[in-house]
Scaffold this motif. Structure first.
Motif, mmCIF file in Angstrom:
data_model
loop_
_atom_site.group_PDB
_atom_site.id
_atom_site.type_symbol
_atom_site.label_atom_id
_atom_site.label_comp_id
_atom_site.label_asym_id
_atom_site.label_seq_id
_atom_site.Cartn_x
_atom_site.Cartn_y
_atom_site.Cartn_z
ATOM 1 N N GLN A 222 0.822 -1.205 0.000
ATOM 2 C CA GLN A 222 0.000 0.000 0.000
ATOM 3 C C GLN A 222 0.857 1.256 0.000
ATOM 4 O OE1 GLN A 222 -3.257 -0.020 -0.357
ATOM 5 N NE2 GLN A 222 -3.305 2.217 -0.384
ATOM 6 N N ILE A 223 1.952 1.249 0.771
ATOM 7 C CA ILE A 223 2.853 2.405 0.811
ATOM 8 C C ILE A 223 3.495 2.630 -0.554
ATOM 9 C CG2 ILE A 223 5.044 3.229 1.765
ATOM 10 C CD1 ILE A 223 4.255 1.946 4.398
ATOM 11 N N ALA A 224 4.018 1.553 -1.151
ATOM 12 C CA ALA A 224 4.653 1.675 -2.462
ATOM 13 C C ALA A 224 3.664 2.156 -3.511
ATOM 14 C CB ALA A 224 5.259 0.338 -2.872
ATOM 15 N N MET A 225 2.463 1.602 -3.493
ATOM 16 C CA MET A 225 1.441 2.001 -4.455
ATOM 17 C C MET A 225 1.083 3.479 -4.303
ATOM 18 S SD MET A 225 -0.720 1.226 -6.912
ATOM 19 C CE MET A 225 -0.894 -0.565 -6.914
ATOM 20 N N SER A 226 0.968 3.932 -3.049
ATOM 21 C CA SER A 226 0.623 5.323 -2.801
ATOM 22 C C SER A 226 1.703 6.266 -3.322
ATOM 23 C CB SER A 226 0.414 5.538 -1.298
ATOM 24 O OG SER A 226 0.190 6.898 -1.004
ATOM 25 N N ILE A 227 2.963 5.928 -3.060
ATOM 26 C CA ILE A 227 4.066 6.796 -3.498
ATOM 27 C C ILE A 227 4.161 6.840 -5.020
ATOM 28 C CG2 ILE A 227 6.577 7.050 -3.490
ATOM 29 C CD1 ILE A 227 6.574 5.985 -0.644
ATOM 30 N N VAL A 228 4.061 5.686 -5.660
ATOM 31 C CA VAL A 228 4.153 5.639 -7.123
ATOM 32 C C VAL A 228 2.983 6.395 -7.753
ATOM 33 C CG1 VAL A 228 4.170 4.138 -9.136
ATOM 34 C CG2 VAL A 228 5.414 3.461 -7.085
ATOM 35 N N THR A 229 1.798 6.226 -7.189
ATOM 36 C CA THR A 229 0.625 6.920 -7.729
ATOM 37 C C THR A 229 0.790 8.432 -7.630
ATOM 38 O OG1 THR A 229 -0.808 5.068 -7.092
ATOM 39 C CG2 THR A 229 -1.873 7.187 -7.530
ATOM 40 N N GLU A 230 1.269 8.900 -6.486
ATOM 41 C CA GLU A 230 1.444 10.340 -6.290
ATOM 42 C C GLU A 230 2.525 10.902 -7.215
ATOM 43 O OE1 GLU A 230 2.210 10.504 -2.169
ATOM 44 O OE2 GLU A 230 0.120 10.213 -1.571
ATOM 45 N N LYS A 231 3.590 10.096 -7.455
ATOM 46 C CA LYS A 231 4.639 10.571 -8.366
ATOM 47 C C LYS A 231 4.154 10.591 -9.800
ATOM 48 C CE LYS A 231 8.896 9.546 -8.034
ATOM 49 N NZ LYS A 231 10.186 8.836 -8.007
ATOM 50 N N SER A 232 3.471 9.539 -10.222
ATOM 51 C CA SER A 232 3.046 9.448 -11.618
ATOM 52 C C SER A 232 1.959 10.454 -11.946
ATOM 53 C CB SER A 232 2.549 8.036 -11.930
ATOM 54 O OG SER A 232 1.420 7.715 -11.130
ATOM 55 N N ARG A 336 6.700 5.781 -12.970
ATOM 56 C CA ARG A 336 5.470 5.506 -13.701
ATOM 57 C C ARG A 336 4.838 4.225 -13.194
ATOM 58 N NH1 ARG A 336 9.158 7.404 -17.457
ATOM 59 N NH2 ARG A 336 9.902 5.282 -17.816
ATOM 60 N N MET A 337 3.514 4.161 -13.213
ATOM 61 C CA MET A 337 2.777 3.012 -12.696
ATOM 62 C C MET A 337 3.144 1.732 -13.426
ATOM 63 S SD MET A 337 0.896 3.732 -10.105
ATOM 64 C CE MET A 337 -0.134 2.265 -10.134
ATOM 65 N N GLU A 338 3.365 1.817 -14.744
ATOM 66 C CA GLU A 338 3.666 0.610 -15.522
ATOM 67 C C GLU A 338 5.022 0.007 -15.159
ATOM 68 O OE1 GLU A 338 4.280 4.300 -18.169
ATOM 69 O OE2 GLU A 338 2.805 3.527 -16.728
ATOM 70 N N GLU A 339 5.878 0.764 -14.461
ATOM 71 C CA GLU A 339 7.185 0.251 -14.051
ATOM 72 C C GLU A 339 7.202 -0.213 -12.599
ATOM 73 O OE1 GLU A 339 9.663 3.602 -14.768
ATOM 74 O OE2 GLU A 339 9.895 3.205 -16.925
ATOM 75 N N MET A 340 6.050 -0.209 -11.983
ATOM 76 C CA MET A 340 5.999 -0.515 -10.554
ATOM 77 C C MET A 340 6.474 -1.930 -10.251
ATOM 78 S SD MET A 340 2.810 -0.132 -7.916
ATOM 79 C CE MET A 340 3.002 -0.599 -6.204
ATOM 80 N N ALA A 341 6.057 -2.911 -11.069
ATOM 81 C CA ALA A 341 6.457 -4.295 -10.836
ATOM 82 C C ALA A 341 7.973 -4.448 -10.864
ATOM 83 C CB ALA A 341 5.808 -5.212 -11.867
ATOM 84 N N GLU A 342 8.617 -3.764 -11.801
ATOM 85 C CA GLU A 342 10.069 -3.837 -11.898
ATOM 86 C C GLU A 342 10.734 -3.132 -10.719
ATOM 87 O OE1 GLU A 342 13.711 -2.550 -14.937
ATOM 88 O OE2 GLU A 342 11.600 -2.212 -15.475
ATOM 89 N N GLY A 343 10.173 -2.005 -10.287
ATOM 90 C CA GLY A 343 10.772 -1.263 -9.189
ATOM 91 C C GLY A 343 10.657 -1.959 -7.853
#
Length: 477
Positions: A222-232, A336-343
């Motif tokens: 949830q933390i990672a998703m929130s940060i990536v969403t806010e950045k993207s 970017r959200m599409e790179e989340m799995a790799e990150g």
């Protein structure tokens, strides 16, 4: 870090907590787990009482014994007790067994059973139980009768051999064996004790690992998703107007910890409610021992006190904090959200390694092929400690001293990780480009440290905040 670096963390904390509580995934997981916990004790009590219902009167109306062994056993006491009060037990000559079987085959509603006791030339006693194919008898009832008669026969054959009780007790003593190895000098080296844990303990250890993995993954993800969403979505740029980067991650992590505390509280209330429902429906049922004298699941925690329970809970919370910081770093390295799995590969890899160590240790404990030293090491290693230590501590597989050492090591590692995060997070949160690798993050930490040293020595020049990530295509303003 300066105090103003954390300015605004309360606002971030409250915002993140409210948003987390509104997530369908969080509420769904919480409700699902609470329902399971509420159902545990009533279901287990019902299953236990269903097994005890086997003590009610048997439905078999008659039991005829055809004995051709010549032992001279008195079968008048073969099947006694409340269960067999209405059962008619009689002996008959062995040669009548075949005709009796034929009569049962022709019968349509007979509830009688017969047994043929013989001694085979191969050197063993054979007990053949027969009932009518169309008999209205439950298999479990017939199996229970057969087992009780077999137990009586095994004891009775010893008594007819004129064996005294003292000799019988001596003969019936359990037999233990062990394998010893010899060294090159001819000395015998005893093999280490290979007694494994019970299946109930295995299930508790495995369930503990699964629950902790779910909690850690839920909060970290949830933390990672929130940060990536806010950045993207560029939301982070607006947040940074009034909130410093460290305040952002501190608020999010504390919100994740509070959600874990809420989950634990809900699980505890659900467990108390489960016990209350069980007592309301079935009454106060004592016990908790499995067949064969092995302790049941509830009995395994009889020695748990408030101190050990608090130590286990704190370890899980520190573990959530540790992996949440890693998730925050991983999320900040993605633009970017599409790179989340790799990150999130590093975060997922650490989570998998820690949980797999726990699962492998659990299997080895069941097989009895692991020493106490190995268990203690796995409970102290930071990656595996949150998954391994709590359940092992509650089951008494590790001592309180080991638990305290494990918690201390975990706190030190978490503090070190947080210090590292403080050095690089501001650069990461503003980073926009390709996914950063671990070496890039380490290089950023090194650059920040060098810049801080120059600033402290007065050689900082203009104090420029531009830090290159070392990754082509990425930049930091």
């Amino acid at each position: 870090m300066k105090r103003n670096e954390y300015a605004g963390w309360k606002e971030v904390f409250l915002f993140s907590l409210r948003r987390e509580m509104k997530q369908k995934s969080f509420r769904g997981f919480l409700i699902f787990m609470c329902l399971i916990i509420v159902a545990i004790m009533p279901v287990s009590t019902w299953l236990h009482q269903r097994d005890e219902d086997q003590t009610k009167a048997t439905e078999v109306s008659g039991f005829t014994i055809y004995d051709e062994t010549g032992l001279g056993i008195d079968y008048s006491q073969a099947l006694t007790g409340e269960r067999y009060e209405s059962l008619q037990v009689k002996e008959a000559p062995g040669e009548g067994f075949a005709s009796h079987v034929q009569a049962l085959e022709e019968s349509q509603d007979s509830t009688e059973m017969i047994v043929h006791v013989t001694y085979e030339e191969a050197g063993y006693f054979n007990l053949t139980f027969v009932k009518a194919a169309t008999a209205d008898l439950k298999d479990k009832d017939c199996d229970r009768l057969s087992s009780d008669f077999e137990s009586f026969f095994l004891d009775a054959r010893m008594h007819v051999a004129d064996v005294e009780q003292e000799q019988l007790d001596f003969i019936n003593q359990p037999v233990e064996s062990r394998v010893e190895h010899t060294t090159q000098d001819g000395e015998i080296t005893p093999e280490e004790d290979g007694e494994g844990i019970s299946m109930a303990e295995y299930y508790v250890l495995l369930a503990g690992i699964v629950v902790v993995v779910m909690i850690v993954n839920l909060s970290g993800g949830q933390i990672a998703m929130s940060i990536v969403t806010e950045k993207s979505t560029k939301v982070v740029e607006y947040l940074m107007i009034n909130v410093r980067p460290m305040a952002l991650i501190v608020g999010k992590i504390l919100a994740a910890l509070i959600t874990v505390v809420i989950q634990f509280a809900a699980f505890g209330v659900s467990y108390l409610l489960s016990g209350a429902i069980s007592r309301l429906i079935f009454g106060d049922v004592s016990g908790g021992t499995e067949a064969g004298g092995k302790p049941g699941i509830m009995e395994l925690f009889a020695h748990v006190n408030v101190g050990t329970l608090l130590l286990a809970v704190v370890m899980i919370l520190v573990g959530v904090l540790f992996f949440s910081i890693v998730a925050g770093l991983a999320g900040a390295s993605v633009s970017r959200m599409e790179e989340m799995a790799e990150g999130l590969k590093i975060y997922q890899m650490l989570l998998v390694v820690g949980s797999y160590v726990g699962i492998f240790l659990c299997i080895m404990q069941m097989m009895g092929n692991v020493s106490e030293t190995v268990v203690n090491i796995c409970c102290i290693l930071p990656l595996s400690a949150p998954f391994v230590m709590p359940a092992n501590l509650l089951l008494g597989k590790v001592g309180v001293v080991t638990g305290l050492v494990s918690l201390a090591v975990m706190i030190v590692c978490t503090a070190a990780l947080f210090s590292f995060t403080a050095k690089v997070y501001e650069s990461l949160i503003f980073y926009n480009g390709n996914v950063l690798k671990l070496k890039d993050i380490l290089q950023i930490a090194k650059n920040r440290r060098v810049a801080a040293e120059h600033s402290d020595s007065g050689d900082g020049g203009s104090g420029s905040r531009r830090i290159h990530a070392g990754k082509e295509g990425g930049h930091h303003e």
